[in-house]
Design a protein around this motif. Structure first.
Motif, PDB file in Angstrom:
ATOM      1  N   UNK A  74      93.628  61.599 102.589  1.00 41.82           N
ATOM      2  CA  UNK A  74      94.539  61.262 101.500  1.00 41.82           C
ATOM      3  C   UNK A  74      95.974  61.124 102.011  1.00 41.82           C
ATOM      4  N   UNK A  75      96.729  60.243 101.386  1.00 45.93           N
ATOM      5  CA  UNK A  75      98.139  60.114 101.714  1.00 45.93           C
ATOM      6  C   UNK A  75      98.464  59.201 102.879  1.00 45.93           C
ATOM      7  N   UNK A  76      97.496  58.437 103.365  1.00 39.45           N
ATOM      8  CA  UNK A  76      97.755  57.507 104.462  1.00 39.45           C
ATOM      9  C   UNK A  76      98.685  56.408 103.945  1.00 39.45           C
ATOM     10  N   UNK A  77      99.685  56.083 104.726  1.00 36.13           N
ATOM     11  CA  UNK A  77     100.683  55.073 104.336  1.00 36.13           C
ATOM     12  C   UNK A  77     100.328  53.706 104.916  1.00 36.13           C
ATOM     13  N   UNK A  78     100.750  52.682 104.217  1.00 32.34           N
ATOM     14  CA  UNK A  78     100.528  51.312 104.670  1.00 32.34           C
ATOM     15  C   UNK A  78     101.384  51.000 105.892  1.00 32.34           C
ATOM     16  N   UNK A  79     100.932  50.025 106.670  1.00 32.92           N
ATOM     17  CA  UNK A  79     101.708  49.545 107.814  1.00 32.92           C
ATOM     18  C   UNK A  79     102.949  48.825 107.298  1.00 32.92           C
ATOM     19  N   UNK A 113      88.647  48.093 100.653  1.00 32.09           N
ATOM     20  CA  UNK A 113      89.158  48.513  99.347  1.00 32.09           C
ATOM     21  C   UNK A 113      90.551  49.075  99.545  1.00 32.09           C
ATOM     22  N   UNK A 114      91.366  48.937  98.513  1.00 29.73           N
ATOM     23  CA  UNK A 114      92.673  49.577  98.615  1.00 29.73           C
ATOM     24  C   UNK A 114      92.521  51.048  98.252  1.00 29.73           C
ATOM     25  N   UNK A 115      93.528  51.797  98.500  1.00 29.52           N
ATOM     26  CA  UNK A 115      93.431  53.249  98.279  1.00 29.52           C
ATOM     27  C   UNK A 115      93.580  53.621  96.813  1.00 29.52           C
ATOM     28  N   UNK A 116      93.808  52.638  95.944  1.00 25.46           N
ATOM     29  CA  UNK A 116      93.829  52.927  94.510  1.00 25.46           C
ATOM     30  C   UNK A 116      92.484  52.621  93.875  1.00 25.46           C
ATOM     31  N   UNK A 117      91.504  52.188  94.669  1.00 26.26           N
ATOM     32  CA  UNK A 117      90.161  51.914  94.172  1.00 26.26           C
ATOM     33  C   UNK A 117      89.567  53.224  93.657  1.00 26.26           C
ATOM     34  N   UNK A 118      89.285  53.275  92.374  1.00 22.14           N
ATOM     35  CA  UNK A 118      88.843  54.532  91.757  1.00 22.14           C
ATOM     36  C   UNK A 118      87.514  55.038  92.320  1.00 22.14           C
ATOM     37  N   UNK A 119      86.601  54.132  92.642  1.00 23.21           N
ATOM     38  CA  UNK A 119      85.325  54.537  93.212  1.00 23.21           C
ATOM     39  C   UNK A 119      85.535  55.264  94.539  1.00 23.21           C
ATOM     40  N   UNK A 120      86.352  54.712  95.423  1.00 22.17           N
ATOM     41  CA  UNK A 120      86.624  55.343  96.714  1.00 22.17           C
ATOM     42  C   UNK A 120      87.294  56.691  96.510  1.00 22.17           C
ATOM     43  N   UNK A 121      88.250  56.760  95.579  1.00 25.82           N
ATOM     44  CA  UNK A 121      88.926  58.034  95.317  1.00 25.82           C
ATOM     45  C   UNK A 121      87.950  59.094  94.822  1.00 25.82           C
ATOM     46  N   UNK A 122      87.034  58.713  93.954  1.00 33.92           N
ATOM     47  CA  UNK A 122      86.069  59.692  93.428  1.00 33.92           C
ATOM     48  C   UNK A 122      85.133  60.162  94.530  1.00 33.92           C
ATOM     49  N   UNK A 123      84.672  59.249  95.369  1.00 31.98           N
ATOM     50  CA  UNK A 123      83.788  59.645  96.476  1.00 31.98           C
ATOM     51  C   UNK A 123      84.540  60.584  97.405  1.00 31.98           C
ATOM     52  N   UNK A 124      85.775  60.256  97.700  1.00 31.03           N
ATOM     53  CA  UNK A 124      86.574  61.086  98.595  1.00 31.03           C
ATOM     54  C   UNK A 124      86.844  62.449  97.982  1.00 31.03           C
ATOM     55  N   UNK A 125      87.251  62.472  96.732  1.00 26.71           N
ATOM     56  CA  UNK A 125      87.577  63.733  96.065  1.00 26.71           C
ATOM     57  C   UNK A 125      86.356  64.636  95.979  1.00 26.71           C
ATOM     58  N   UNK A 126      85.211  64.078  95.581  1.00 28.81           N
ATOM     59  CA  UNK A 126      84.004  64.892  95.471  1.00 28.81           C
ATOM     60  C   UNK A 126      83.590  65.442  96.823  1.00 28.81           C
ATOM     61  N   UNK A 127      83.742  64.638  97.860  1.00 31.09           N
ATOM     62  CA  UNK A 127      83.385  65.090  99.202  1.00 31.09           C
ATOM     63  C   UNK A 127      84.246  66.262  99.634  1.00 31.09           C
TER      64      UNK A 127
END
Length: 159
Positions: free
Chosen positions: A135-140, A82-96
């Motif tokens: 959070x904030x990891x940059x692309x290669x 998933x890309x880092x703009x995937x809302x599901x991944x962001x919500x899981x990460x934020x809640x964690x």
């Protein structure tokens, strides 16, 4: 239908894979095993800014080569990128991050966060194990390539 269980060897294999992928040059913002509510199989979710920058096919090819190089028991069929703009991944990460392992459905052990019976952005997750949230990891700058150097780094880490 019985749900499969993620055993300790699966958790270790996932951790080894994540470390090998990073050592080989894939920037990872989030990595976690998830078993979604409507599925009996576990999936290793890898969120990387390279998915958006260089495309999911490029990232999947890279992951496949690294998994083969380290003789991982995890197949590409078990991996979802998933890309880092995937809302599901962001919500899981934020809640964690916000719960810090203190809510009723989260536990932290051995530097891994386990959770159960959670919903993130409308996606129901029966169980999960989080390896990393950054959070904030940059692309290669360049697309990840499974060249000799990357494969050597991955193998060394997995040994």
């Amino acid at each position: 239908m019985d749900k499969t269980t993620l055993v300790e060897s699966d958790i270790e294999a996932g951790l080894t894979a994540v470390k090998a992928l990073e050592a080989a040059g894939l920037p990872i913002a989030a990595a976690m095993w998830l078993r979604l509510h409507d599925s009996s199989k576990w999936e290793l979710y890898i969120a990387s800014p390279d998915v958006e920058t260089h495309g999911p096919t490029t990232v999947n090819r890279f992951i496949d080569r690294i998994l083969l190089a380290i003789n991982s028991p995890i197949s590409l069929d078990e991996v979802t990128v998933a890309n880092t703009t995937n809302h599901f991944i962001n919500k899981a990460s934020l809640l964690s991050i916000l719960t810090g392992g203190r809510s009723n459905s989260f536990t932290v052990a051995s530097n891994l966060m386990r959770f159960a019976n959670s919903t993130f952005d409308g996606v129901e997750v029966d169980e999960g194990v989080i390896y990393k949230i950054a959070p904030g990891v940059k692309a290669s700058r360049e697309a990840p390539k499974p060249d000799g150097t990357a494969l050597k780094k991955a193998r060394a880490l997995a040994a």
